[in-house]
Design an enzyme around this catalytic site. Sequence first.
Site, PDB file in Angstrom:
ATOM      1  N   CYS A   2       0.779  -1.210   0.213  1.00 58.27           N
ATOM      2  CA  CYS A   2       0.122  -0.153   0.092  1.00 58.27           C
ATOM      3  C   CYS A   2       0.868   1.263  -0.178  1.00 58.27           C
ATOM      4  CB  CYS A   2      -0.814   0.037   1.255  1.00 58.27           C
ATOM      5  SG  CYS A   2      -2.107  -1.369   1.397  1.00 58.27           S
ATOM      6  N   TRP A  73      -2.909  -2.816  -1.817  1.00 56.59           N
ATOM      7  CA  TRP A  73      -2.485  -4.033  -2.066  1.00 56.59           C
ATOM      8  C   TRP A  73      -3.207  -4.992  -1.243  1.00 56.59           C
ATOM      9  CZ3 TRP A  73       0.364  -8.228   0.093  1.00 56.59           C
ATOM     10  CH2 TRP A  73       0.702  -9.156  -0.665  1.00 56.59           C
ATOM     11  N   ASN A  99      -1.732   1.948   5.793  1.00 51.93           N
ATOM     12  CA  ASN A  99      -0.876   1.007   5.072  1.00 51.93           C
ATOM     13  C   ASN A  99      -0.418   0.172   6.399  1.00 51.93           C
ATOM     14  OD1 ASN A  99       1.277  -0.558   4.256  1.00 51.93           O
ATOM     15  ND2 ASN A  99       2.576   1.453   3.821  1.00 51.93           N
ATOM     16  N   GLY A 100      -0.419  -1.214   6.232  1.00 49.41           N
ATOM     17  CA  GLY A 100      -0.141  -2.160   7.377  1.00 49.41           C
ATOM     18  C   GLY A 100      -1.470  -3.290   7.805  1.00 49.41           C
ATOM     19  N   GLU A 481      17.994 -17.272  -8.062  1.00 49.57           N
ATOM     20  CA  GLU A 481      17.796 -15.915  -8.744  1.00 49.57           C
ATOM     21  C   GLU A 481      17.226 -15.826  -9.973  1.00 49.57           C
ATOM     22  OE1 GLU A 481      17.239 -13.572  -6.790  1.00 49.57           O
ATOM     23  OE2 GLU A 481      17.556 -11.790  -8.440  1.00 49.57           O
ATOM     24  N   LYS A 485      13.518 -14.548 -11.198  1.00 45.89           N
ATOM     25  CA  LYS A 485      13.363 -13.469 -12.103  1.00 45.89           C
ATOM     26  C   LYS A 485      12.271 -13.834 -13.210  1.00 45.89           C
ATOM     27  CE  LYS A 485      14.445 -10.869 -10.423  1.00 45.89           C
ATOM     28  NZ  LYS A 485      15.067 -10.598  -8.966  1.00 45.89           N
ATOM     29  N   GLU A 488       8.791 -14.431 -11.850  1.00 46.82           N
ATOM     30  CA  GLU A 488       8.023 -13.031 -11.255  1.00 46.82           C
ATOM     31  C   GLU A 488       7.516 -12.118 -12.291  1.00 46.82           C
ATOM     32  OE1 GLU A 488      11.977 -10.930  -9.348  1.00 46.82           O
ATOM     33  OE2 GLU A 488      10.137 -10.884  -8.436  1.00 46.82           O
ATOM     34  N   HIS A 504      17.870 -36.180  -8.741  1.00 47.39           N
ATOM     35  CA  HIS A 504      17.422 -36.812  -7.505  1.00 47.39           C
ATOM     36  C   HIS A 504      15.871 -36.545  -7.555  1.00 47.39           C
ATOM     37  CE1 HIS A 504      21.044 -37.729  -5.633  1.00 47.39           C
ATOM     38  NE2 HIS A 504      21.673 -36.587  -5.958  1.00 47.39           N
ATOM     39  N   LYS A 603       6.560  -4.284  -4.078  1.00 45.85           N
ATOM     40  CA  LYS A 603       8.128  -3.861  -4.153  1.00 45.85           C
ATOM     41  C   LYS A 603       8.720  -4.154  -2.625  1.00 45.85           C
ATOM     42  CE  LYS A 603      12.136  -2.334  -5.666  1.00 45.85           C
ATOM     43  NZ  LYS A 603      12.848  -3.528  -6.249  1.00 45.85           N
TER      44      LYS A 603
HETATM   45  C1  F6R Z   1      12.406 -10.470  -6.453  1.00 44.18           C
HETATM   46  C2  F6R Z   1      12.175  -9.360  -5.315  1.00 44.18           C
HETATM   47  C3  F6R Z   1      11.661  -9.876  -4.158  1.00 44.18           C
HETATM   48  C4  F6R Z   1      12.606  -9.210  -2.748  1.00 44.18           C
HETATM   49  C5  F6R Z   1      12.047  -9.533  -1.835  1.00 44.18           C
HETATM   50  C6  F6R Z   1      12.937  -8.867  -0.335  1.00 44.18           C
HETATM   51  O1  F6R Z   1      12.858  -9.654  -7.459  1.00 44.18           O
HETATM   52  O2  F6R Z   1      12.287  -8.230  -5.620  1.00 44.18           O
HETATM   53  O3  F6R Z   1      11.946 -11.243  -3.917  1.00 44.18           O
HETATM   54  O4  F6R Z   1      13.955  -9.419  -3.185  1.00 44.18           O
HETATM   55  O5  F6R Z   1      10.662  -9.175  -1.462  1.00 44.18           O
HETATM   56  O6  F6R Z   1      12.919  -7.384  -0.362  1.00 44.18           O
HETATM   57  P1  F6R Z   1      13.792  -6.462   0.280  1.00 44.18           P
HETATM   58  O7  F6R Z   1      15.055  -7.004  -0.151  1.00 44.18           O
HETATM   59  O8  F6R Z   1      13.253  -5.114   0.099  1.00 44.18           O
HETATM   60  O9  F6R Z   1      13.842  -6.936   1.848  1.00 44.18           O
END
Ligand code: F6R
Length: 608
Positions: A2, A73, A99-100, A481, A485, A488, A504, A603
């Site tokens: 949010c 959100w 927010n929360g 990773e 990527k 997502e 396995h 984010k």
């Molecule tokens: C993947 C991504 C998420 C963040 C995760 C942790 O591309 O962005 O997996 O890495 O939500 O976020 P932070 O680093 O802000 O704690």
Amino acid sequence: MCGIAGCTGMSDAGKFLLNALKRLEYRGYDSAGMTLTGDGFRTIKVAGKVADLEAKYLSDPYLSLTGIAHTRWATHGVPSENNAHPHLCCNGRISIVHNGILNNYLSLKDRLEKAGHHFLSETDSEVIPHLIESLYDGDPIRSVSQAVEQLSGSFAIAVIFKDHPDQIICARKGSPLVIGLCTGCTLAASDVLPIVPYTKKVIYLQDGELASLTPGRAQIFQIKSLKEVSAVIEDIGVDESSIQKGAYEHFMLKEIMEQPEAFLNVMEGRVDADGEQVVFSELLHYAREMTSFSRIIITGCGSSLHAGLIGKYFLEEIALIPVSVEQSSEFQCRNPIVEPGTLVIAISQSGETADTLAAVREAKAKRAFVLAVCNCENSSMARAADAVSYLHAGPEQSVASTKAYTCQVLFLLLFAISLGRSRHLSIDRERELVQTIKKLPLFCKEMLAAVPQIRELAGKYSYARDFFYIGRGYLYPTALEGALKLKEISYIHAEGYHAAELKHGPIALLDASTPVIALIGKGVGQEKTIGTIQECLARHAPVVALASETSGEKLSPGIDRIIIPECSPLLNSVITAVALQLFAYYFAKEKGCSIDQPRNLAKSVTVE
Ligand code: F6R
């Protein structure tokens, strides 16, 4: 997650709030709304994007100086107009955005309903205006402070009252809120991005504080005592140009391309001018803590967790310190051993991730020394930890982490050298390592130049619905990773596996329609991974190998390849990650996905 925005004293509050919400869009959301004050309240909401809210507003604009706005959100209740914020109280004279998450909303709702309050949404947030209404006696500050005292959970809120049309009351516990100070007007937002175009002067509201905003004035109080506190006014360390997309189509591509410069920023001040030594000047004050521990726990979520996994390899190899990596939410779900004398490194781009923040608090409760490694300054984690180091990767606005992730890995490599040096690492070895690392920006530029080849391969494999990513050593977390990527931003199923684990179980899933992205490094693992590739080919799985010219020499002809620059194994994981970011980006672009704001994602994930 949010996003909150507010303004008072703005010549056109509606316009400001819509622009502010656009700047908060990167956080991830599914509905939006705002309330403007004037003769009365004007509240508009949409179950959709800020552009939809803007269209609705512009069909019947309302000139106002003061208002609050929100991007939601969904947590409690589906994305809908009813569940979108702002929420109002029964008589419509109080409007709030939140927010929360409120843990005790059900009991509060029950009590308020019994007292005659009528609820319109499924949200936890809607208890707030009703609670304030039940306590309101004409004094906005007192009623908000009494109400939030009854809330358990996390919140940042902004509240407006019809009776006080020029005033916004904000309060915070656990979720961020920044106040911007301009001449004649005062702003509030979940982060600095909406504020940057208007002023550099901000107050970061602290947990347990309440703010009363009127045009050109912000008064800060302790929620509990309502004692006024003299807040620290700080300068925003972000400039407008760094948060614009510029000529790039997406923030993600911009952020991928910014990596060579971001690496220089991570190294600046940490690698001395002669390029021989690593110094963490921000940690000099903690020299005793940094040399006295015998064990490290790294914690984080998502990409930050993957960076931590590579950090473990660096720290154990270079600094010879035992390291375990703990997924942040496991800090609470299980009871990891955190002895005094443990250094806990919490990694987080945003510094606001609720799981990681909770891990920091848990580690501190167990008397560990906690170092937060964040990209965003002034975050909740930076304040909660014992010490903080900032990445200086620059703002990251695309939901998928790219430059922050690779900068985290680089940071941990430098940190490993610095810890190694304070223990056993020779000055010559340190110099050698530093000289190697200084080449990273150049190797990265070389990798970025492979865009045409990577774009073509992304197009070639865009038919696939399932991918496997495999690697060994440093390239194992890189495989995790790379798969993250892809899934997502393109919504395609992708699994990262240790190359040795494939046989396995997961190998059962391989067939001609399941491409395997194989990351080939140097040293012991190289031949073994080439062997694993043969096993994949024998099951008709198409293989894309990421390898340097020399490490790919033994690959069978006909395998698709992305050539990785010939760099040290220490840098290979970073450079390979850059190639995988580009692959994911062009794959998602090929599929026409919403790259910067993928569905369902946020984010900064401020809920546990
Ligand atoms: C993947 C991504 C998420 C963040 C995760 C942790 O591309 O962005 O997996 O890495 O939500 O976020 P932070 O680093 O802000 O704690």
